[in-house]
Motif scaffolding. Structure first.
Motif, PDB file in Angstrom:
ATOM      1  N   VAL A 102       0.844  -1.193   0.000  1.00 42.12           N
ATOM      2  CA  VAL A 102       0.000   0.000   0.000  1.00 42.12           C
ATOM      3  C   VAL A 102       0.881   1.245   0.000  1.00 42.12           C
ATOM      4  CG1 VAL A 102      -1.896  -1.140   1.208  1.00 42.12           C
ATOM      5  CG2 VAL A 102      -0.186   0.082   2.527  1.00 42.12           C
ATOM      6  N   LYS A 103       0.320   2.338  -0.468  1.00 38.76           N
ATOM      7  CA  LYS A 103       1.010   3.622  -0.423  1.00 38.76           C
ATOM      8  C   LYS A 103       0.311   4.467   0.631  1.00 38.76           C
ATOM      9  CE  LYS A 103       2.774   7.319  -3.290  1.00 38.76           C
ATOM     10  NZ  LYS A 103       2.898   7.840  -4.646  1.00 38.76           N
ATOM     11  N   ILE A 104       1.095   5.074   1.513  1.00 37.46           N
ATOM     12  CA  ILE A 104       0.547   5.894   2.586  1.00 37.46           C
ATOM     13  C   ILE A 104       0.147   7.253   2.020  1.00 37.46           C
ATOM     14  CG2 ILE A 104       0.967   6.854   4.883  1.00 37.46           C
ATOM     15  CD1 ILE A 104       1.162   3.793   4.741  1.00 37.46           C
ATOM     16  N   ARG A 105      -1.105   7.664   2.269  1.00 40.45           N
ATOM     17  CA  ARG A 105      -1.607   8.937   1.747  1.00 40.45           C
ATOM     18  C   ARG A 105      -1.534  10.068   2.761  1.00 40.45           C
ATOM     19  NH1 ARG A 105      -7.340   7.592  -0.826  1.00 40.45           N
ATOM     20  NH2 ARG A 105      -7.873   8.434   1.180  1.00 40.45           N
ATOM     21  N   ALA A 106      -1.566   9.765   4.039  1.00 35.48           N
ATOM     22  CA  ALA A 106      -1.609  10.820   5.055  1.00 35.48           C
ATOM     23  C   ALA A 106      -0.720  10.450   6.235  1.00 35.48           C
ATOM     24  CB  ALA A 106      -3.034  11.033   5.535  1.00 35.48           C
ATOM     25  N   GLY A 107      -0.232  11.474   6.905  1.00 35.92           N
ATOM     26  CA  GLY A 107       0.596  11.254   8.083  1.00 35.92           C
ATOM     27  C   GLY A 107       2.060  11.489   7.805  1.00 35.92           C
ATOM     28  N   ARG A 108       2.844  11.171   8.786  1.00 29.28           N
ATOM     29  CA  ARG A 108       4.289  11.387   8.711  1.00 29.28           C
ATOM     30  C   ARG A 108       4.937  10.561   7.603  1.00 29.28           C
ATOM     31  NH1 ARG A 108       8.668   9.051  12.714  1.00 29.28           N
ATOM     32  NH2 ARG A 108       7.522   7.224  12.118  1.00 29.28           N
ATOM     33  N   ALA A 149       3.650   9.769   4.684  1.00 30.92           N
ATOM     34  CA  ALA A 149       2.939   9.981   3.418  1.00 30.92           C
ATOM     35  C   ALA A 149       3.884   9.804   2.229  1.00 30.92           C
ATOM     36  CB  ALA A 149       2.315  11.368   3.389  1.00 30.92           C
ATOM     37  N   GLY A 150       3.411   9.058   1.229  1.00 36.03           N
ATOM     38  CA  GLY A 150       4.191   8.833   0.016  1.00 36.03           C
ATOM     39  C   GLY A 150       5.065   7.598   0.048  1.00 36.03           C
ATOM     40  N   THR A 151       5.135   6.906   1.173  1.00 36.20           N
ATOM     41  CA  THR A 151       5.977   5.714   1.267  1.00 36.20           C
ATOM     42  C   THR A 151       5.156   4.453   1.048  1.00 36.20           C
ATOM     43  OG1 THR A 151       5.680   5.526   3.667  1.00 36.20           O
ATOM     44  CG2 THR A 151       7.545   6.832   2.892  1.00 36.20           C
ATOM     45  N   PHE A 152       5.848   3.375   0.698  1.00 37.62           N
ATOM     46  CA  PHE A 152       5.206   2.079   0.502  1.00 37.62           C
ATOM     47  C   PHE A 152       5.406   1.219   1.734  1.00 37.62           C
ATOM     48  CE2 PHE A 152       6.041   3.415  -3.861  1.00 37.62           C
ATOM     49  CZ  PHE A 152       4.793   3.189  -4.429  1.00 37.62           C
ATOM     50  N   MET A 153       4.366   0.483   2.114  1.00 34.44           N
ATOM     51  CA  MET A 153       4.432  -0.473   3.212  1.00 34.44           C
ATOM     52  C   MET A 153       3.623  -1.699   2.830  1.00 34.44           C
ATOM     53  SD  MET A 153       4.170   1.582   6.764  1.00 34.44           S
ATOM     54  CE  MET A 153       5.516   2.547   7.372  1.00 34.44           C
ATOM     55  N   ALA A 154       3.811  -2.775   3.575  1.00 35.43           N
ATOM     56  CA  ALA A 154       3.081  -4.014   3.326  1.00 35.43           C
ATOM     57  C   ALA A 154       2.113  -4.271   4.481  1.00 35.43           C
ATOM     58  CB  ALA A 154       4.048  -5.180   3.200  1.00 35.43           C
ATOM     59  N   VAL A 155       0.975  -4.848   4.164  1.00 37.06           N
ATOM     60  CA  VAL A 155      -0.043  -5.145   5.169  1.00 37.06           C
ATOM     61  C   VAL A 155       0.368  -6.394   5.936  1.00 37.06           C
ATOM     62  CG1 VAL A 155      -2.451  -5.790   5.531  1.00 37.06           C
ATOM     63  CG2 VAL A 155      -1.866  -4.106   3.789  1.00 37.06           C
ATOM     64  N   SER A 167      -0.119   1.134  12.960  1.00 34.54           N
ATOM     65  CA  SER A 167      -1.573   1.077  12.858  1.00 34.54           C
ATOM     66  C   SER A 167      -2.059   2.288  12.078  1.00 34.54           C
ATOM     67  CB  SER A 167      -2.171   1.074  14.262  1.00 34.54           C
ATOM     68  OG  SER A 167      -3.559   1.185  14.203  1.00 34.54           O
ATOM     69  N   LYS A 168      -2.861   2.068  11.038  1.00 37.57           N
ATOM     70  CA  LYS A 168      -3.379   3.155  10.198  1.00 37.57           C
ATOM     71  C   LYS A 168      -4.868   2.949   9.957  1.00 37.57           C
ATOM     72  CE  LYS A 168      -0.510   6.049   8.114  1.00 37.57           C
ATOM     73  NZ  LYS A 168      -0.523   7.453   8.402  1.00 37.57           N
ATOM     74  N   ASN A 169      -5.554   4.050   9.719  1.00 41.52           N
ATOM     75  CA  ASN A 169      -6.949   4.023   9.319  1.00 41.52           C
ATOM     76  C   ASN A 169      -7.006   3.674   7.830  1.00 41.52           C
ATOM     77  OD1 ASN A 169      -9.619   4.778   8.603  1.00 41.52           O
ATOM     78  ND2 ASN A 169      -9.674   6.153  10.357  1.00 41.52           N
ATOM     79  N   TYR A 170      -8.030   2.952   7.416  1.00 37.79           N
ATOM     80  CA  TYR A 170      -8.167   2.546   6.017  1.00 37.79           C
ATOM     81  C   TYR A 170      -8.162   3.725   5.047  1.00 37.79           C
ATOM     82  CZ  TYR A 170      -9.323  -2.255   7.237  1.00 37.79           C
ATOM     83  OH  TYR A 170      -9.269  -3.540   7.688  1.00 37.79           O
ATOM     84  N   LYS A 171      -8.756   4.834   5.439  1.00 32.22           N
ATOM     85  CA  LYS A 171      -8.860   5.958   4.509  1.00 32.22           C
ATOM     86  C   LYS A 171      -7.537   6.680   4.283  1.00 32.22           C
ATOM     87  CE  LYS A 171     -10.614   9.105   8.043  1.00 32.22           C
ATOM     88  NZ  LYS A 171     -11.762   9.913   8.444  1.00 32.22           N
ATOM     89  N   HIS A 172      -6.483   6.312   5.024  1.00 37.37           N
ATOM     90  CA  HIS A 172      -5.185   6.957   4.876  1.00 37.37           C
ATOM     91  C   HIS A 172      -4.202   6.151   4.036  1.00 37.37           C
ATOM     92  CE1 HIS A 172      -6.116   9.271   8.807  1.00 37.37           C
ATOM     93  NE2 HIS A 172      -6.647   9.865   7.754  1.00 37.37           N
ATOM     94  N   ILE A 173      -4.696   5.100   3.367  1.00 40.45           N
ATOM     95  CA  ILE A 173      -3.824   4.280   2.516  1.00 40.45           C
ATOM     96  C   ILE A 173      -4.457   4.116   1.136  1.00 40.45           C
ATOM     97  CG2 ILE A 173      -2.825   3.003   4.440  1.00 40.45           C
ATOM     98  CD1 ILE A 173      -4.636   0.636   3.626  1.00 40.45           C
ATOM     99  N   THR A 174      -3.607   3.825   0.157  1.00 41.89           N
ATOM    100  CA  THR A 174      -4.053   3.505  -1.191  1.00 41.89           C
ATOM    101  C   THR A 174      -3.519   2.119  -1.545  1.00 41.89           C
ATOM    102  OG1 THR A 174      -3.935   5.825  -1.828  1.00 41.89           O
ATOM    103  CG2 THR A 174      -3.979   4.218  -3.608  1.00 41.89           C
ATOM    104  N   LEU A 175      -4.395   1.226  -1.966  1.00 41.97           N
ATOM    105  CA  LEU A 175      -3.977  -0.130  -2.336  1.00 41.97           C
ATOM    106  C   LEU A 175      -3.265  -0.117  -3.680  1.00 41.97           C
ATOM    107  CD1 LEU A 175      -7.197  -2.138  -1.453  1.00 41.97           C
ATOM    108  CD2 LEU A 175      -5.197  -1.769  -0.023  1.00 41.97           C
TER     109      LEU A 175
END
Length: 93
Positions: A9-15, A17-23, A46-54
């Motif tokens: 996933v790509k992080i859309r919001a927060g510190r 933001a713009g980085t890739f992580m795995a679930v 821990s992230k809210n669903y609306k703050h990530i892009t699949l």
């Protein structure tokens, strides 16, 4: 696309933001993310669903078994995306 263990996933919001992580895991309200570096399998972010892009990419179970493998694979994804962006910019000139 559905959310599953290993989905990149790509992080859309927060510190981050713009980085890739795995679930690593998910439940009804939160998704738990790892990157193999500062967010390891023992202590996922821990992230809210609306703050990530699949994305379309999914890491296999072998890769998800160790932080070092996750870190290496996410670095490859990040570099391939960066390389693609460079080629796209050159084609526009």
């Amino acid at each position: 696309m559905e959310l599953c263990r290993g989905r990149v996933v790509k992080i859309r919001a927060g510190r981050d933001a713009g980085t890739f992580m795995a679930v690593a895991d998910f439940d009804n309200s939160r998704v738990y993310l790892v990157n193999g570096n500062d967010r390891c399998l023992d202590k996922p972010k821990s992230k809210n669903y609306k703050h990530i892009t699949l994305t379309k990419m999914v890491l296999d179970e072998d890769t998800m078994s160790a932080d070092k493998k996750i870190k290496r694979k996410l670095r490859e994804i990040r570099e391939s995306r960066r390389l693609k962006e460079v080629f796209d910019c050159q084609n526009k000139i």
